[in-house]
Design an enzyme around this catalytic site. Structure first.
Site, PDB file in Angstrom:
ATOM      1  N   LYS A  61       0.319  -3.078   5.039  1.00 39.83           N
ATOM      2  CA  LYS A  61      -0.402  -2.786   3.796  1.00 39.83           C
ATOM      3  C   LYS A  61      -1.762  -3.507   3.705  1.00 39.83           C
ATOM      4  O   LYS A  61      -2.096  -4.317   4.570  1.00 39.83           O
ATOM      5  CB  LYS A  61       0.492  -3.166   2.599  1.00 39.83           C
ATOM      6  CG  LYS A  61       1.771  -2.341   2.514  1.00 39.83           C
ATOM      7  CD  LYS A  61       1.466  -0.868   2.353  1.00 39.83           C
ATOM      8  CE  LYS A  61       2.651  -0.029   1.921  1.00 39.83           C
ATOM      9  NZ  LYS A  61       3.730   0.102   2.889  1.00 39.83           N
TER      10      LYS A  61
HETATM   11  C1  LIG Z   1       4.635   4.596  -1.593  1.00 40.80           C
HETATM   12  C2  LIG Z   1       5.481   3.419  -1.272  1.00 40.80           C
HETATM   13  N1  LIG Z   1       6.212   2.849  -2.249  1.00 40.80           N
HETATM   14  C3  LIG Z   1       6.986   1.775  -2.025  1.00 40.80           C
HETATM   15  C4  LIG Z   1       7.087   1.221  -0.777  1.00 40.80           C
HETATM   16  C5  LIG Z   1       8.002   0.069  -0.557  1.00 40.80           C
HETATM   17  O1  LIG Z   1       7.316  -1.096  -0.222  1.00 40.80           O
HETATM   18  P1  LIG Z   1       8.142  -2.368   0.318  1.00 40.80           P
HETATM   19  O2  LIG Z   1       8.344  -2.161   1.781  1.00 40.80           O
HETATM   20  O3  LIG Z   1       7.227  -3.531   0.030  1.00 40.80           O
HETATM   21  O4  LIG Z   1       9.389  -2.436  -0.439  1.00 40.80           O
HETATM   22  C6  LIG Z   1       6.357   1.764   0.276  1.00 40.80           C
HETATM   23  C7  LIG Z   1       6.452   1.176   1.620  1.00 40.80           C
HETATM   24  O5  LIG Z   1       5.939   1.635   2.594  1.00 40.80           O
HETATM   25  C8  LIG Z   1       5.543   2.889   0.038  1.00 40.80           C
HETATM   26  O6  LIG Z   1       4.832   3.470   1.012  1.00 40.80           O
END
Ligand SMILES: Cc1ncc(COP(=O)(O)O)c(C=O)c1O
Length: 404
Positions: A209
Site C-alpha cells: 500500500k
Molecule cells: C479495497 C481493499 N479493502 C480492504 C483491504 C484489506 O486491507 P488489509 O490487508 O490491511 O486488511 C484491501 C487489501 O488489499 C483492499 O484492497
C-alpha cells in the site's frame, strides 16, 4: 521498430507489480524499538496516531492490525448485527464484504462507474431501488427484516468516490458512511484529504500500500465517542493499554477483539509517513509517464486523474477492449510475464466468488459495468521504488506488445 534489440527486451530480473519502499531510517527506527524492551502497543503507536492525524488534519486516528480489522471495528461501533445489512461496491477486495459478514449481516452490492470503477450516486440509488424498501426514512433489505445501517464506498486504485453525493444519500436514509480507503492514502476529494469525509475512514498499511507497516491499518473518525469505543474494542475491550497502566488494575468494558498495532509496526509507519508525500509524487510522475506513452494504443483505456480531487495512484489499472486492442487482457499479462514484468487484477468482483454467490445469490446481470471491468482490467507495475529504467521497461514492453 524499437531502439531495443531482442536481448534488451527481456528484463534480467522480475519486476513485480508492487513492492514496498523501506528506507534506512525505517530500518533504524524498527531496530531501535526491537532493542528498547517495549515492542507491543506503546509510545510508537501513540506517536504514529498523532502524526497520522496531523498529516490528514483529522480529529481521531486509531491504529489497528489491518484495514480488515478497522472495518470490523467501525461496523461494530455502529451496532451492526445479524439483523443488519450494509451497501458496498461489487468491485472490491473480499475484506470489505467479509467484515459485513462477520456479523451475519448482508452485503448489498452496487455496480460501478465504467471509468473509475467506483460506486456512484447513480449505482448506489439503483441498488437501493432494486434491493431495498424504505419505511419511515429507514432502508430495509427487500423481503427481509434486515435494516441497512451503512454505506461502504471503496476508493478503487486511489480514485476518490463522489463523497458529497454518497453522504447526501446516506443522510436521506440515516446511514453511516464507512469509507474503505485501503487504496487512498493519500488522496484528495474536493478540498479535503480522504480521511475527513465519512463517519469513519479505514486505511490499510499492507505491504503493497501507499505506506506500509508490514500489516496494519488506521481508522479515522470525527466522532469522539466512536473513537473511544474503537480504542477499547481493538484491545479486548480493556479501558487502558498495558503501557498506560500504573498498576495491575484494569477494567473490561466491552467484549473486544485483539486488533492492536505493535510498536514495531508503528515505528515503521512513523518513518513511512515522513516519506508519504515523496512516494505520492513519484507514483504520480510514473502514472503521468504511462499516460503520455500509452495514449494512442488502440483499444487501451487508461485510468483518469480525478475530476474532483487528486488520485493516490496506488494502482495503475488499464482496460483492454477485445474488439479494438491487438489482444485481450490475459494475453497481455502472459506476454508481460514472458518479459519478466508482473501485473495483477483488481478485482475479481465480489459476486464472482463462490462463497458470496452461493450465500447471497447475487446475479451478474445486476452488475454489467463490473462484469465488463472483470473481462478487461489489468494493473501494471506502479510503486514509488520503481526507477526510470523500470518505468521505461514497462512502457517499452506494453507498446511493443500492443502496437507491433
Ligand atoms: C479495497 C481493499 N479493502 C480492504 C483491504 C484489506 O486491507 P488489509 O490487508 O490491511 O486488511 C484491501 C487489501 O488489499 C483492499 O484492497
Amino acid at each position: 521498430m524499437s531502439h531495443k534489440n531482442m536481448n534488451q527486451q527481456i528484463r534480467k530480473n522480475f519486476l513485480p507489480f508492487a513492492l514496498p519502499s523501506i528506507s534506512e531510517d525505517a530500518i533504524d527506527s524498527v531496530t531501535e524499538v526491537l532493542r528498547s524492551g517495549w515492542i507491543t502497543s506503546g509510545p510508537k503507536v501513540k506517536q504514529f496516531e498523532a502524526d497520522f492525524s496531523q498529516f490528514l488534519g483529522c480529529d481521531h486516528s486509531i491504529a489497528v492490525s489491518s484495514a480488515t480489522a478497522g472495518l470490523h471495528l467501525a461496523l461494530e461501533a455502529i451496532g451492526m448485527d445479524k439483523n443488519s445489512a450494509a451497501i458496498t461496491s461489487s468491485v472490491t477486495f473480499t475484506a470489505t464484504t467479509e467484515a459485513i459478514c462477520y456479523f451475519q449481516a448482508e452485503p448489498i452490492l452496487t455496480d460501478v462507474d465504467p471509468l473509475s470503477n467506483n460506486m456512484t450516486v447513480a449505482t448506489l440509488e439503483a441498488s437501493i431501488e432494486k434491493f431495498c424498501t424504505v419505511r419511515s426514512r429507514k432502508l430495509y433489505l427487500k423481503n427481509s427484516k434486515k435494516l441497512v445501517k451503512a454505506i461502504l464506498p471503496v476508493h478503487i486504485a486511489g480514485s476518490s468516490c463522489d463523497m458529497e453525493g454518497i453522504i447526501s444519500v446516506a443522510k436521506k436514509y440515516n446511514l453511516y458512511v464507512i469509507e474503505d480507503a485501503a487504496h487512498a492514502f493519500p488522496a484528495v476529494y474536493k478540498d479535503k484529504l480522504i480521511g475527513n469525509w465519512g463517519d469513519f475512514t479505514v486505511f490499510s498499511f499492507y505491504a503493497t500500500k501507499g505506506i506500509t507497516t508490514g500489516e496494519g491499518g488506521m481508522v479515522t473518525t470525527k466522532h469522539g465517542n466512536f473513537a473511544d469505543r474503537i480504542r477499547r474494542t481493538r484491545l479486548h475491550g480493556i479501558n487502558k493499554i498495558a503501557y498506560d497502566r500504573p498498576s495491575w488494575y484494569y477494567e473490561v468494558t466491552d467484549a473486544g477483539f485483539k486488533y492492536n498495532m505493535t510498536d514495531i509496526s508503528a515505528a515503521l509507519g512513523i518513518s513511512q509517513l515522513k516519506d508519504a508525500n515523496f512516494f505520492w509524487d513519484r507514483r504520480r510522475a510514473i502514472a503521468k509517464a504511462y499516460a503520455n506513452a500509452f495514449c494512442n494504443i488502440p483499444g487501451m483505456k487508461l485510468p483518469q486523474e480525478d475530476k474532483n480531487g487528486i488520485h493516490s495512484w496506488h494502482l495503475y489499472r488499464i482496460e483492454l477492449d477485445p474488439n479494438h486492442a491487438k489482444m485481450g487482457r490475459d494475453s497481455l499479462a502472459e506476454e508481460l510475464k514472458d518479459r519478466n514484468i508482473g501485473s495483477s487484477l483488481h478485482f475479481i468482483p465480489i459476486f464472482e466468488h463462490p462463497y458470496y454467490r452461493k450465500k447471497f445469490q447475487y446475479d451478474r446481470e445486476d452488475f454489467p459495468a463490473a462484469c465488463k471491468m472483470y473481462d478487461r482490467c489489468l494493473s501494471l507495475p506502479l510503486f514509488a521504488g520503481m526507477n526510470d529504467d523500470d518505468v521505461d521497461d514497462v512502457i517499452y514492453a506494453v507498446k511493443n506488445i500492443l502496437e507491433n
